[in-house]
Design a protein around this motif. Sequence first.
Motif, PDB file in Angstrom:
ATOM      1  N   ILE A   1      57.087  15.879  28.731  1.00  0.00           N
ATOM      2  CA  ILE A   1      55.883  16.174  29.508  1.00  0.00           C
ATOM      3  C   ILE A   1      55.154  14.882  29.856  1.00  0.00           C
ATOM      4  O   ILE A   1      54.656  14.713  30.983  1.00  0.00           O
ATOM      5  CB  ILE A   1      54.964  17.145  28.739  1.00  0.00           C
ATOM      6  N   GLY A   2      55.107  13.962  28.907  1.00  0.00           N
ATOM      7  CA  GLY A   2      54.479  12.673  29.179  1.00  0.00           C
ATOM      8  C   GLY A   2      55.151  11.954  30.335  1.00  0.00           C
ATOM      9  O   GLY A   2      54.469  11.381  31.212  1.00  0.00           O
ATOM     10  N   GLU A   3      56.478  11.978  30.371  1.00  0.00           N
ATOM     11  CA  GLU A   3      57.206  11.328  31.460  1.00  0.00           C
ATOM     12  C   GLU A   3      56.970  12.033  32.787  1.00  0.00           C
ATOM     13  O   GLU A   3      56.811  11.389  33.836  1.00  0.00           O
ATOM     14  CB  GLU A   3      58.704  11.291  31.134  1.00  0.00           C
ATOM     15  N   LEU A   4      56.925  13.376  32.755  1.00  0.00           N
ATOM     16  CA  LEU A   4      56.682  14.128  33.987  1.00  0.00           C
ATOM     17  C   LEU A   4      55.274  13.874  34.524  1.00  0.00           C
ATOM     18  O   LEU A   4      55.066  13.864  35.740  1.00  0.00           O
ATOM     19  CB  LEU A   4      56.901  15.622  33.733  1.00  0.00           C
ATOM     20  N   ILE A   5      54.326  13.664  33.634  1.00  0.00           N
ATOM     21  CA  ILE A   5      52.971  13.335  34.074  1.00  0.00           C
ATOM     22  C   ILE A   5      52.965  11.949  34.712  1.00  0.00           C
ATOM     23  O   ILE A   5      52.363  11.733  35.774  1.00  0.00           O
ATOM     24  CB  ILE A   5      51.980  13.404  32.890  1.00  0.00           C
ATOM     25  N   GLU A   6      53.664  10.988  34.089  1.00  0.00           N
ATOM     26  CA  GLU A   6      53.744   9.635  34.638  1.00  0.00           C
ATOM     27  C   GLU A   6      54.420   9.639  36.013  1.00  0.00           C
ATOM     28  O   GLU A   6      54.035   8.888  36.914  1.00  0.00           O
ATOM     29  CB  GLU A   6      54.524   8.720  33.689  1.00  0.00           C
ATOM     30  N   GLU A   7      55.418  10.500  36.168  1.00  0.00           N
ATOM     31  CA  GLU A   7      56.148  10.576  37.444  1.00  0.00           C
ATOM     32  C   GLU A   7      55.386  11.371  38.496  1.00  0.00           C
ATOM     33  O   GLU A   7      55.791  11.415  39.663  1.00  0.00           O
ATOM     34  CB  GLU A   7      57.525  11.195  37.206  1.00  0.00           C
ATOM     35  N   GLY A   8      54.298  12.015  38.067  1.00  0.00           N
ATOM     36  CA  GLY A   8      53.439  12.701  39.022  1.00  0.00           C
ATOM     37  C   GLY A   8      53.740  14.169  39.248  1.00  0.00           C
ATOM     38  O   GLY A   8      53.119  14.802  40.115  1.00  0.00           O
ATOM     39  N   PHE A   9      54.646  14.747  38.461  1.00  0.00           N
ATOM     40  CA  PHE A   9      55.039  16.138  38.700  1.00  0.00           C
ATOM     41  C   PHE A   9      54.214  17.154  37.917  1.00  0.00           C
ATOM     42  O   PHE A   9      54.110  18.311  38.318  1.00  0.00           O
ATOM     43  CB  PHE A   9      56.525  16.332  38.380  1.00  0.00           C
TER      44      PHE A   9
END
Length: 402
Positions: A52-60
Motif C-alpha cells: 500500500i505504501g508503494e501504491l501511494i507513492e506511485e499515485g494509485f
Amino acid sequence: MDNSFLKKALEGNKPALMKKEIIGKCITNGNYTIPELGRDMNVSVPTVTKLIGELIEEGFLLDFGKQGTNGGRRPNLYGLNPEAGYFAGVEVRMNSVALGLIDFKGQMLDYKVYDNFSAENTLQSLDGLCDIINDFLNKIAVPRQKVFSVGVNLSGRVNSESGYSYSFYYLGEKPLTQQIEERIDCNVIIENDSRAMTYGEYMCGVANNERNMIFINAGWGLGIGIIIDGKLFYGKSGFSGEYGHFPFYDNEIICRCGKRGCLETGASGSAVHRLFMEKLKEGSVSMLSEKYNRGEEILLEDIMDAVQKEDVLAIEIIESVGHELGKAVSGLINLFNPELIVVGGTLSATREYLTLPLKSAVYKYSLTLVSKDTAIKVSSLGDRAGVVGACMLVRSKTLGLL
C-alpha cells in the motif's frame, strides 16, 4: 505517474501482481483498511502495508485517514486515487458516436454525443471516427496524456484479443486497434457493443451481486452479453453473443447477415421497423401515416417516439416483437438458468410495452423450475450503457483485471 507495475504484473512479477489485486479489490469493494485487505488476500499485514505504501507513492492509492469506528485504535482507510489516471469509452452507433470519460475510481466525468456520423466500412468513416475521438480528448478537463486507454465499442463480430473488427472497419492487414492508435496516439481496446453494455450494467446498473446474468441488446439488431461466475463469456474465438443470428424462424426473410430465418428478422428493432412499414403499406392508421403518405423516411426512432405517445399501431408492433423475443429468451433461460436477465438497447425505452409480453412469453414457454429464480429487469443505464461499459471494460483490461 509511474504505472510500470502494470507491465510487470502482466509479466508475472509477484509484488506487482499483488498490487494489481489490491487495485482490483478497491474497484470492486471500495475502501479498505490494512487488516481487511490482509484477510481478503490471505497476506500478512506487513506485506500489505509495504504494498500500500508503494501504491501511494506511485499515485494509485490515497490514505483517507482514520476510520470512524467507536473505541479502540482506529485503523486508516485506503482507497483509489481518482486522479491516478483516466479512461475514455467510445460507442460507435449507426448515425452518431457517444463518448465518455471516467476517472480511476470509475466516476463519469464527461459524456458527449456527436451526431452527423455514419458508421461505414470505409477509411473515410474511420478517419471521421478518429477525428471525433481526438476532438473529445482535446476538450476534456484533464491532461490528455493522463488518459491511459480508450475503449471503442462496435456492433457485429469483434475480437478484442486480436484487435480486429470483422463487421466494421475491416480495412487491410493491420488490426483496427493499431489503426486507431496511430490516429489518436493512445492505447486502444475494441469490444463488441453488446458485451460492453453487459459489463456496464454488471458494474454500474441493475445487477445486484448476481454472478450469472444475460444482457439482451435489443437495438436495430439483436445481441447478447453473458456473465458467468462474474466474468464475461467470450467463446473460443471471441465472438459469443450473436444471438440475433440464431436460426429461429422458418421464413424467407433475409437477415443482414445474408441468411434466412434468423431470430433478428422477427425480434429486433429492424423487425419492428419492417413490420410497422408493412402495416402502413396495408393501410393501417398511425400518427406517422401522414409522414408516410408524404414519402418521408420513417426511422426506428420515430416509431419509438410514437410508442411513447401511445400510438396504437406502434404499441401493437412492439408488443408482438416483445412476445417473439420472450419466446427466444425462454430458450436462454432453459440453457443457462441465470439469476438475472437485463433488457437493454433501443427497444428497452418502451419499457412495459416490450417487457410485459416478453415476460408473459417467458412464463408460457420456459421451464418453471428453471425460470422461477430468474429476475427480468430493464436496463437502468439506458442509452448510456454502451459508453459506461466501454469505460469500465477498458479500465479493467488496461489494469489486467479481466
